[in-house]
Design a protein around this motif. Sequence first.
Motif, PDB file in Angstrom:
ATOM      1  N   ARG A 161       2.896  12.964   5.529  1.00 26.79           N
ATOM      2  CA  ARG A 161       2.850  12.014   4.422  1.00 26.79           C
ATOM      3  C   ARG A 161       2.358  10.651   4.900  1.00 26.79           C
ATOM      4  N   LEU A 162       1.482  10.054   4.106  1.00 28.58           N
ATOM      5  CA  LEU A 162       1.023   8.694   4.384  1.00 28.58           C
ATOM      6  C   LEU A 162       1.564   7.738   3.335  1.00 28.58           C
ATOM      7  N   ARG A 163       1.809   6.527   3.768  1.00 30.73           N
ATOM      8  CA  ARG A 163       2.215   5.464   2.852  1.00 30.73           C
ATOM      9  C   ARG A 163       1.656   4.145   3.386  1.00 30.73           C
ATOM     10  N   ASP A 164       0.892   3.459   2.548  1.00 34.61           N
ATOM     11  CA  ASP A 164       0.316   2.159   2.920  1.00 34.61           C
ATOM     12  C   ASP A 164      -0.470   2.225   4.231  1.00 34.61           C
ATOM     13  N   GLY A 165      -1.219   3.312   4.407  1.00 34.50           N
ATOM     14  CA  GLY A 165      -2.084   3.418   5.570  1.00 34.50           C
ATOM     15  C   GLY A 165      -1.386   3.764   6.867  1.00 34.50           C
ATOM     16  N   ARG A 166      -0.127   4.185   6.778  1.00 31.73           N
ATOM     17  CA  ARG A 166       0.640   4.551   7.971  1.00 31.73           C
ATOM     18  C   ARG A 166       1.243   5.938   7.778  1.00 31.73           C
ATOM     19  N   LEU A 167       1.460   6.642   8.882  1.00 28.42           N
ATOM     20  CA  LEU A 167       2.163   7.913   8.812  1.00 28.42           C
ATOM     21  C   LEU A 167       3.614   7.648   8.450  1.00 28.42           C
ATOM     22  N   ASP A 168       4.096   8.394   7.478  1.00 29.18           N
ATOM     23  CA  ASP A 168       5.475   8.263   7.008  1.00 29.18           C
ATOM     24  C   ASP A 168       6.209   9.523   7.458  1.00 29.18           C
ATOM     25  N   LEU A 169       6.766   9.487   8.648  1.00 32.07           N
ATOM     26  CA  LEU A 169       7.374  10.671   9.257  1.00 32.07           C
ATOM     27  C   LEU A 169       8.893  10.531   9.324  1.00 32.07           C
ATOM     28  N   PRO A 170       9.616  11.660   9.146  1.00 37.09           N
ATOM     29  CA  PRO A 170       9.091  12.979   8.815  1.00 37.09           C
ATOM     30  C   PRO A 170       8.654  13.055   7.370  1.00 37.09           C
ATOM     31  N   ALA A 171       7.724  13.972   7.078  1.00 34.81           N
ATOM     32  CA  ALA A 171       7.226  14.122   5.708  1.00 34.81           C
ATOM     33  C   ALA A 171       8.207  14.939   4.908  1.00 34.81           C
ATOM     34  N   HIS A 172       8.575  14.450   3.731  1.00 41.77           N
ATOM     35  CA  HIS A 172       9.438  15.190   2.811  1.00 41.77           C
ATOM     36  C   HIS A 172       8.622  15.552   1.585  1.00 41.77           C
ATOM     37  N   ALA A 173       8.312  16.811   1.466  1.00 41.59           N
ATOM     38  CA  ALA A 173       7.406  17.274   0.421  1.00 41.59           C
ATOM     39  C   ALA A 173       7.870  16.854  -0.952  1.00 41.59           C
ATOM     40  N   GLU A 174       9.179  16.883  -1.183  1.00 51.00           N
ATOM     41  CA  GLU A 174       9.647  16.589  -2.527  1.00 51.00           C
ATOM     42  C   GLU A 174       9.457  15.134  -2.931  1.00 51.00           C
ATOM     43  N   ALA A 175       9.162  14.272  -1.930  1.00 50.55           N
ATOM     44  CA  ALA A 175       8.994  12.856  -2.245  1.00 50.55           C
ATOM     45  C   ALA A 175       7.557  12.478  -2.519  1.00 50.55           C
TER      46      ALA A 175
END
Length: 231
Positions: free
Chosen positions: A215-229
């Motif tokens: 998952r990415l948010r604001d040009g950064r990796l958002d880890l861990p990725a939560h599919a439901e979000a």
Amino acid sequence: MADTVLALKDATLSLDGNAGRIEILHGISLDVTRGETLALVGPSGSGKSSLLMLMGGLERATSGSVTALGQDLTEMNEDALARFRRDHMGVVFQSFHLIPTMTALENVATPLELAGEKDAFDRAGAELKAVGLSHRADHYPTQMSGGEQQRVALARASAPRPEILLADEPTGNLDETNGSAIIDLLLGLRDRHGATLVMVTHSMSLAARCDRTIRLRDGRLDLPAHAEAAE
């Protein structure tokens, strides 16, 4: 040890706009292994497509490195990048990008002809058959539905047997039924050719069919990725 096909190390991307310099990607570090299926998810404007473009050498990292199959894409000039994509990558876009003056068969054969393949049209015909479009070989893009055009685009991307398949919202312009069929075909082509697949998507049902979701948010990796979000 897993065979790394794509590797990004502290990669950033900045572009100049009317309002000044825009920071799009910030310090992306990511490895993708051979045969893996990776989904890139996140809100609109989060940098998903830009990250995919970096992986394909269609955008050049402002800093950091992007390596594909052991080759540093940031060190290549445009001609070298074009040759590398021709020989090693298949790219599928949301808007198909078919050549309107060419038939389905000619569209699929084009990358093979550019690579100097003598059996370009035979292989193109086999790829059209694989996506269920043998009967459309002599039709032009305007004579086909959106789902059919995307299947031609998939056949074109897979015809050169690329080691890496990159797909940017491949179902974004399709209804649910056609979208599901395209994903079945895309995953089937991956399996048939043993390619590594990286895909940008807003569809969490599609992401769930991949080996891993980032998952990415604001040009950064958002880890861990939560599919439901994901949005």
